[in-house]
Each structure stands twice: as C-alpha cells, then as structure tokens.
Design a protein around this motif. Structure first.
Motif, short mmCIF file in Angstrom:
data_model
loop_
_atom_site.label_atom_id
_atom_site.label_comp_id
_atom_site.label_asym_id
_atom_site.label_seq_id
_atom_site.Cartn_x
_atom_site.Cartn_y
_atom_site.Cartn_z
N THR A 178 0.84 -1.19 0.00
CA THR A 178 0.00 0.00 0.00
C THR A 178 0.88 1.24 0.00
O THR A 178 2.09 1.17 0.23
CB THR A 178 -0.92 0.01 1.23
N ALA A 179 0.25 2.36 -0.27
CA ALA A 179 0.99 3.62 -0.26
C ALA A 179 1.56 3.91 1.13
O ALA A 179 2.65 4.46 1.26
CB ALA A 179 0.07 4.75 -0.71
N ARG A 180 0.85 3.50 2.16
CA ARG A 180 1.33 3.74 3.52
C ARG A 180 2.60 2.94 3.79
O ARG A 180 3.56 3.44 4.38
CB ARG A 180 0.23 3.36 4.51
N ARG A 181 2.62 1.67 3.35
CA ARG A 181 3.83 0.86 3.52
C ARG A 181 4.98 1.43 2.71
O ARG A 181 6.13 1.43 3.16
CB ARG A 181 3.55 -0.58 3.10
N GLY A 182 4.69 1.90 1.51
CA GLY A 182 5.75 2.49 0.69
C GLY A 182 6.35 3.71 1.34
O GLY A 182 7.58 3.90 1.32
N LEU A 183 5.51 4.56 1.92
CA LEU A 183 6.02 5.75 2.60
C LEU A 183 6.84 5.36 3.84
O LEU A 183 7.84 6.02 4.16
CB LEU A 183 4.86 6.66 3.00
N ALA A 184 6.44 4.30 4.53
CA ALA A 184 7.20 3.86 5.71
C ALA A 184 8.58 3.35 5.31
O ALA A 184 9.60 3.67 5.95
CB ALA A 184 6.42 2.76 6.44
N ILE A 185 8.63 2.56 4.22
CA ILE A 185 9.92 2.07 3.73
C ILE A 185 10.82 3.23 3.31
O ILE A 185 12.01 3.28 3.61
CB ILE A 185 9.70 1.09 2.56
N LEU A 186 10.22 4.19 2.59
CA LEU A 186 10.99 5.36 2.15
C LEU A 186 11.50 6.16 3.34
O LEU A 186 12.63 6.67 3.32
CB LEU A 186 10.11 6.23 1.27
N ALA A 187 10.72 6.26 4.39
CA ALA A 187 11.14 7.01 5.56
C ALA A 187 12.34 6.36 6.24
O ALA A 187 13.23 7.05 6.75
CB ALA A 187 9.98 7.13 6.55
#
Length: 327
Positions: free
Chosen positions: A38-47
C-alpha cells in the motif's frame, strides 16, 4: 439417534499432524500470506531509507561529482578567478608528462609485487591458525595486530628501519655478515621500491590471513574426513577440496586487495614521498603532489584515470571468473 453417530474410522481427524482419511482430498498447502503493498507501507519504507540515502548522497556521491567536474576545469588555487572549462586539457597534460609512463609502470609493479607475497604468506598463516593448538588465540592476536595500525604510521616505522645510517635493517645485515657497508635503501632508485614493497607486504599479509581464515572455518570437517578416508594427502586435499570450496572468497578478496593497493599511497608517501627521482611514485602519490601545488584540475583528472583503470580491470577480472566457472 444412531444416524447422528459416526465411527472413529469415518470421523475426519482434527489433530495436528494426523493423516487424512483414505480417499479424502488433500488440503492445499497454506503458505505465509503476503501483506498487500500500500501507499502507507511504501512511505514507511521510504522514511527508513531516506536518512541513509541522504547521508551517502551528501558525503559520497556529491564529493565524487564535485571532484570529477574539476578534471575538466582550469582549477588552480593560484588563480581562482579563472576556473573555466578546458575540456580534456588536464588529461593531455598528464599523458604528455615524461614521467607518466614510469609512474604507471611503478603502479603496476607496486600492486603485483605486493599482492603475490601477501596472498601466499596470508594463506599459509590462515592454514596454520585454523589448526587447534595451545595459545592459538594469542598467535591470532599477534598476526591480526598490524591491521589495527595506520598505514602512514607503518610507513614512518619502516622509514626508520630502512634508514641508511642507523636503521635496524642495515644493522642486522652487518651483524650477520651479509654486507660490509650500510645500504642507502631509500636513497637509491634500485632499492627504494623494494623497501616500500616490503613494508606493504608486511602490512597487507594480515588482511589475507583474516579473510582466508574466515573462509576456511566455513569448510565442513566432513569433507576433510572423507578425503582422509579416501587416502588423499595434505597437498591433494588443499588443491582439490579446500581451494575449490573457498575459491569465490579468494577471488573477491584478491579483487578488493588490488583495488585497495592501487589506491594506497600512505606507505610510499611516508617512506619516500615518491622519490628518489620519481622512482617510487605511483599514480595516487603523484596525485598528492599536484594537490600540494594547488593544481586541483590535474589532480582530479588523475583521480578519474585511477577510477577508469580500476573499472576496466574489475570488469575483465569478473568476466574471467565467470568464464572459468562456466567452463
């Protein structure tokens, strides 16, 4: 009431690990479910990755790009008002220098003459340290200790040892009767390169000993036991079992060490500064002399030449290894 009862044989078992009834379909294997991206998981990985990416970009890639563009500019500390683009002029200056051929040959000699004895002695030490004997930990500490010392400090120590007037090398040779007069090791073109290579061999043996010992400890003892049952001697076991098993580690260790030695000016700079008469200069020590003169354009061009030579060597080396594996 009887129609609601079933026998034990007819009732399907619900215990974990119990076999299914004969004729019943086998349930499909259920693996671990993957969480949907999900977009939320992608943002967490990017963070999580962003701080490391920023650190590497600021302290590694930006200096590399900034230094690389200097190679195509007239970048001199004596005239910072004129740092315009000069194209390949800095590279032409290097190639036209009469010392370039000598320095390039010194660089190849520095790498080859250093890495061969380092590998042989380091391999022998690793084989010896793999055996179980009394005080093995003490011997390992003594062998690995030089790697904890700065390369520049090693150069200073060996500069005093090879001193022509009161160095310990001449003193030992005279006491043993091998020479009658002291040898100016670092002042003669014929002996200066030999002296810096000896220092580098002593310093680099530890690296091979550490890496090869770690690889040897991963070789299963069952292989050696099987070889002994088949009547294989130590030499045959070494070349047919040990070396093939750790061949990948050996190949990568040699590649890393070649790159390291080619980019390692510390010992030469501390012992001779590239002299006498440029006979111990390698490309990286020559680059330091241009930096001291304030000619950062030529120094950066030399840095790009080093990167290019190592990339070409690494590509051919890895291609040769792949071809050997396929053969």
């Amino acid at each position: 009431m009887s129609r609601h009862l079933t026998t034990v044989e007819e009732r399907p078992s619900t215990r974990a690990g119990a076999p299914a009834a004969v004729g019943s379909p086998t349930p499909p294997a259920v693996g671990p479910r993957r969480r949907p991206f999900t977009a939320r998981r992608g943002l967490a990985i990017l963070a999580f990755m962003l701080p490391a990416a920023i650190f590497v970009g600021v302290f590694t890639y930006y200096p590399m790009l900034a230094g690389s563009q200097m190679a195509f500019r007239n970048w001199k500390l004596s005239n910072l008002t004129d740092t315009g683009w000069v194209g390949l002029q800095n590279f032409a200056t290097i190639l036209a220098d009469p010392n370039f051929g000598t320095i390039l040959g010194n660089s190849v000699l520095w790498v080859v003459a250093s890495i061969v004895p380092q590998f042989v002695i380091g391999f022998a030490l690793a084989l010896w340290l793999r055996r179980r004997f009394r005080f093995r930990g003490v011997y390992q500490a003594l062998v690995f200790f030089p790697w904890a010392i700065s390369g520049f400090l090693i150069g200073i120590l060996f500069r005093w040892m090879f001193n022509g007037e009161f160095g310990v090398i001449n003193d030992l040779l005279r006491k043993s009767g091998l020479i009658d007069a002291p040898i100016p090791w670092l002042a003669e073109p014929g002996t200066a390169m030999f002296a810096v290579i000896v220092a580098n061999v002593w310093y680099g043996v530890t690296f091979f000993a550490i890496m090869i010992l770690a690889a040897l400890q991963s070789v299963p003892d069952e292989l050696f036991e099987a070889a002994a049952l088949d009547g294989a001697g130590k030499v045959r076991t070494l070349f047919q079992i040990t070396i093939p098993y750790i061949s990948t580690t050996l190949a990568l260790t040699i590649l890393l060490r070649v790159i390291w030695i080619f980019n390692f000016p510390d010992i030469i700079w501390a012992m001779t500064g590239g002299g006498p008469a440029n006979q111990t200069h390698i490309i990286t020590t020559w680059m330091i002399t241009f930096t001291q003169r304030g000619d950062y354009g030529v120094a950066s061009a030399l840095g790009l030449i080093v990167v290019g030579l190592l990339l070409v060597f690494s590509a051919f080396y890895l291609m040769a290894l792949r071809g050997r594996k396929e053969a």
